[in-house]
Motif scaffolding. Structure first.
Motif, PDB file in Angstrom:
ATOM      1  N   PRO A  30       0.809  -1.225   0.000  1.00  0.00           N
ATOM      2  CA  PRO A  30       0.000   0.000   0.000  1.00  0.00           C
ATOM      3  C   PRO A  30       0.841   1.274   0.000  1.00  0.00           C
ATOM      4  CG  PRO A  30      -0.858  -1.579   1.586  1.00  0.00           C
ATOM      5  CD  PRO A  30       0.470  -2.111   1.098  1.00  0.00           C
ATOM      6  N   ALA A  31       2.076   1.181   0.464  1.00  0.00           N
ATOM      7  CA  ALA A  31       2.950   2.356   0.462  1.00  0.00           C
ATOM      8  C   ALA A  31       3.234   2.830  -0.959  1.00  0.00           C
ATOM      9  CB  ALA A  31       4.258   2.040   1.182  1.00  0.00           C
ATOM     10  N   ALA A  32       3.111   1.946  -1.945  1.00  0.00           N
ATOM     11  CA  ALA A  32       3.335   2.336  -3.339  1.00  0.00           C
ATOM     12  C   ALA A  32       2.331   3.403  -3.764  1.00  0.00           C
ATOM     13  CB  ALA A  32       3.242   1.121  -4.257  1.00  0.00           C
ATOM     14  N   ILE A  33       1.134   3.326  -3.216  1.00  0.00           N
ATOM     15  CA  ILE A  33       0.113   4.333  -3.528  1.00  0.00           C
ATOM     16  C   ILE A  33       0.546   5.688  -2.982  1.00  0.00           C
ATOM     17  CG2 ILE A  33      -2.275   5.058  -3.097  1.00  0.00           C
ATOM     18  CD1 ILE A  33      -2.971   2.012  -3.062  1.00  0.00           C
ATOM     19  N   GLY A  34       0.955   5.701  -1.729  1.00  0.00           N
ATOM     20  CA  GLY A  34       1.422   6.941  -1.116  1.00  0.00           C
ATOM     21  C   GLY A  34       2.624   7.523  -1.828  1.00  0.00           C
ATOM     22  N   GLN A  35       3.541   6.659  -2.254  1.00  0.00           N
ATOM     23  CA  GLN A  35       4.719   7.126  -2.981  1.00  0.00           C
ATOM     24  C   GLN A  35       4.323   7.739  -4.315  1.00  0.00           C
ATOM     25  OE1 GLN A  35       6.946   3.495  -3.057  1.00  0.00           O
ATOM     26  NE2 GLN A  35       7.719   3.758  -0.964  1.00  0.00           N
ATOM     27  N   CYS A  36       3.375   7.122  -4.984  1.00  0.00           N
ATOM     28  CA  CYS A  36       2.902   7.668  -6.261  1.00  0.00           C
ATOM     29  C   CYS A  36       2.244   9.031  -6.050  1.00  0.00           C
ATOM     30  CB  CYS A  36       1.915   6.704  -6.917  1.00  0.00           C
ATOM     31  SG  CYS A  36       1.226   7.314  -8.481  1.00  0.00           S
ATOM     32  N   LEU A  37       1.401   9.121  -5.035  1.00  0.00           N
ATOM     33  CA  LEU A  37       0.701  10.378  -4.768  1.00  0.00           C
ATOM     34  C   LEU A  37       1.668  11.489  -4.376  1.00  0.00           C
ATOM     35  CD1 LEU A  37      -2.363   8.965  -2.816  1.00  0.00           C
ATOM     36  CD2 LEU A  37      -2.376   9.927  -5.134  1.00  0.00           C
ATOM     37  N   ALA A  38       2.740  11.126  -3.678  1.00  0.00           N
ATOM     38  CA  ALA A  38       3.713  12.116  -3.227  1.00  0.00           C
ATOM     39  C   ALA A  38       4.689  12.526  -4.330  1.00  0.00           C
ATOM     40  CB  ALA A  38       4.493  11.573  -2.033  1.00  0.00           C
ATOM     41  N   SER A  39       4.782  11.723  -5.370  1.00  0.00           N
ATOM     42  CA  SER A  39       5.733  12.022  -6.444  1.00  0.00           C
ATOM     43  C   SER A  39       5.252  13.203  -7.275  1.00  0.00           C
ATOM     44  CB  SER A  39       5.921  10.798  -7.348  1.00  0.00           C
ATOM     45  OG  SER A  39       4.785  10.618  -8.165  1.00  0.00           O
ATOM     46  N   ASP A  40       6.165  13.773  -7.996  1.00  0.00           N
ATOM     47  CA  ASP A  40       5.818  14.876  -8.887  1.00  0.00           C
ATOM     48  C   ASP A  40       4.868  14.420  -9.986  1.00  0.00           C
ATOM     49  OD1 ASP A  40       7.331  16.683  -7.482  1.00  0.00           O
ATOM     50  OD2 ASP A  40       9.109  16.413  -8.734  1.00  0.00           O
ATOM     51  N   GLU A  41       4.956  13.135 -10.329  1.00  0.00           N
ATOM     52  CA  GLU A  41       4.092  12.599 -11.374  1.00  0.00           C
ATOM     53  C   GLU A  41       2.638  12.602 -10.931  1.00  0.00           C
ATOM     54  OE1 GLU A  41       5.662   8.809 -12.578  1.00  0.00           O
ATOM     55  OE2 GLU A  41       7.687   9.572 -12.409  1.00  0.00           O
ATOM     56  N   GLY A  42       2.403  12.286  -9.636  1.00  0.00           N
ATOM     57  CA  GLY A  42       1.044  12.296  -9.097  1.00  0.00           C
ATOM     58  C   GLY A  42       0.084  11.634 -10.059  1.00  0.00           C
ATOM     59  N   GLY A  43      -0.664  12.401 -10.783  1.00  0.00           N
ATOM     60  CA  GLY A  43      -1.548  11.887 -11.820  1.00  0.00           C
ATOM     61  C   GLY A  43      -2.432  10.750 -11.353  1.00  0.00           C
ATOM     62  N   ASP A  44      -2.553   9.743 -12.197  1.00  0.00           N
ATOM     63  CA  ASP A  44      -3.396   8.602 -11.897  1.00  0.00           C
ATOM     64  C   ASP A  44      -2.578   7.540 -11.174  1.00  0.00           C
ATOM     65  OD1 ASP A  44      -5.283   6.636 -11.752  1.00  0.00           O
ATOM     66  OD2 ASP A  44      -5.436   6.317 -13.908  1.00  0.00           O
ATOM     67  N   CYS A  45      -2.837   7.390  -9.907  1.00  0.00           N
ATOM     68  CA  CYS A  45      -2.092   6.432  -9.092  1.00  0.00           C
ATOM     69  C   CYS A  45      -2.907   5.181  -8.778  1.00  0.00           C
ATOM     70  CB  CYS A  45      -1.648   7.099  -7.793  1.00  0.00           C
ATOM     71  SG  CYS A  45      -0.422   8.401  -8.041  1.00  0.00           S
ATOM     72  N   ALA A  46      -4.043   5.020  -9.419  1.00  0.00           N
ATOM     73  CA  ALA A  46      -4.905   3.862  -9.130  1.00  0.00           C
ATOM     74  C   ALA A  46      -4.165   2.553  -9.330  1.00  0.00           C
ATOM     75  CB  ALA A  46      -6.164   3.899  -9.990  1.00  0.00           C
ATOM     76  N   ASP A  47      -3.248   2.512 -10.278  1.00  0.00           N
ATOM     77  CA  ASP A  47      -2.526   1.290 -10.634  1.00  0.00           C
ATOM     78  C   ASP A  47      -1.230   1.116  -9.836  1.00  0.00           C
ATOM     79  OD1 ASP A  47      -2.794  -0.947 -12.296  1.00  0.00           O
ATOM     80  OD2 ASP A  47      -1.314  -0.180 -13.705  1.00  0.00           O
ATOM     81  N   ALA A  48      -0.945   2.025  -8.932  1.00  0.00           N
ATOM     82  CA  ALA A  48       0.314   1.988  -8.185  1.00  0.00           C
ATOM     83  C   ALA A  48       0.456   0.669  -7.418  1.00  0.00           C
ATOM     84  CB  ALA A  48       0.390   3.158  -7.211  1.00  0.00           C
ATOM     85  N   GLY A  49       1.601   0.068  -7.547  1.00  0.00           N
ATOM     86  CA  GLY A  49       1.911  -1.168  -6.842  1.00  0.00           C
ATOM     87  C   GLY A  49       1.444  -2.436  -7.544  1.00  0.00           C
ATOM     88  N   MET A  50       0.663  -2.276  -8.613  1.00  0.00           N
ATOM     89  CA  MET A  50       0.094  -3.454  -9.270  1.00  0.00           C
ATOM     90  C   MET A  50       1.151  -4.333  -9.944  1.00  0.00           C
ATOM     91  SD  MET A  50      -3.208  -3.890  -8.925  1.00  0.00           S
ATOM     92  CE  MET A  50      -3.727  -4.788 -10.387  1.00  0.00           C
ATOM     93  N   GLN A  51       2.132  -3.734 -10.608  1.00  0.00           N
ATOM     94  CA  GLN A  51       3.130  -4.551 -11.311  1.00  0.00           C
ATOM     95  C   GLN A  51       3.931  -5.392 -10.327  1.00  0.00           C
ATOM     96  OE1 GLN A  51       3.176  -5.094 -14.548  1.00  0.00           O
ATOM     97  NE2 GLN A  51       4.753  -6.619 -14.183  1.00  0.00           N
ATOM     98  N   ALA A  52       4.361  -4.795  -9.229  1.00  0.00           N
ATOM     99  CA  ALA A  52       5.105  -5.556  -8.215  1.00  0.00           C
ATOM    100  C   ALA A  52       4.231  -6.659  -7.633  1.00  0.00           C
ATOM    101  CB  ALA A  52       5.597  -4.620  -7.116  1.00  0.00           C
ATOM    102  N   CYS A  53       2.948  -6.368  -7.436  1.00  0.00           N
ATOM    103  CA  CYS A  53       2.027  -7.378  -6.920  1.00  0.00           C
ATOM    104  C   CYS A  53       1.915  -8.541  -7.899  1.00  0.00           C
ATOM    105  CB  CYS A  53       0.650  -6.750  -6.680  1.00  0.00           C
ATOM    106  SG  CYS A  53      -0.582  -7.926  -6.062  1.00  0.00           S
ATOM    107  N   ARG A  54       1.734  -8.224  -9.177  1.00  0.00           N
ATOM    108  CA  ARG A  54       1.626  -9.278 -10.196  1.00  0.00           C
ATOM    109  C   ARG A  54       2.878 -10.154 -10.214  1.00  0.00           C
ATOM    110  NH1 ARG A  54      -0.034  -4.688 -13.448  1.00  0.00           N
ATOM    111  NH2 ARG A  54      -2.307  -4.675 -13.567  1.00  0.00           N
TER     112      ARG A  54
END
Length: 164
Positions: A30-54
């Protein structure tokens, strides 16, 4: 639905060790979501952490259901977004407390209406996918995750606006 829950529970119970990046037995951190939201990229973070999970789930799951890994990761991602959403909703309720009972009650009504909307929308997406011979359950899970992420963004924007 019950079979999916049992399969996910069995998957989780059979894991011996979690990798450093895993937030739970699914392999989604779940920290991948927070990292995505905190990054400059921000944008759409709905998919954050999914690749590592897969990647993690593919090394652990040995069954023969072709969509299990994706279902597992979508469900875990949805749960992580729901946790963020619940936390932000509660913070927003608390922030509105200073404005009196009316904003809080309207927010509660809005949330109940949103839940109905989300459920209807995701049911539609599942049925539409099934009608096109795609996996309706994957469509439902992706919809639930995406809608939780979108709704979190709306509530979080309102919360930030109040705190300014």
């Amino acid at each position: 639905m019950i079979a999916r829950s049992i399969a996910i529970a069995a998957f989780a119970v059979n894991l011996v060790a979690l990798p450093v990046h895993a937030g739970d037995a699914s392999g989604l951190d779940p920290a991948a979501i927070g990292q995505c939201l905190a990054s400059d990229e921000g944008g759409d973070c709905a998919d954050a952490g999914m690749q590592a999970c897969r990647e993690y789930a593919e090394t652990k799951y040995t069954g023969d259901e072709p969509d299990f890994v994706e279902k597992n990761c979508l469900d875990a991602s949805h749960q992580a977004w729901e946790a963020k959403l619940t936390e932000t909703y509660q913070a927003l309720l608390d922030a509105e407390a200073g404005a009196g009972i009316e904003p809080q009650e309207i927010l509660r009504q809005t949330e109940h209406a949103w839940i109905g909307f989300r459920d209807s929308l995701c049911e539609y997406r599942a049925e539409a996918a099934t009608a096109r011979e795609a996996n309706g359950e994957l469509a439902r899970l992706e919809c639930q995750r995406d809608e939780a992420a979108r709704h979190w963004a709306l509530l979080n924007a309102r919360l930030e606006e109040i705190r300014e």
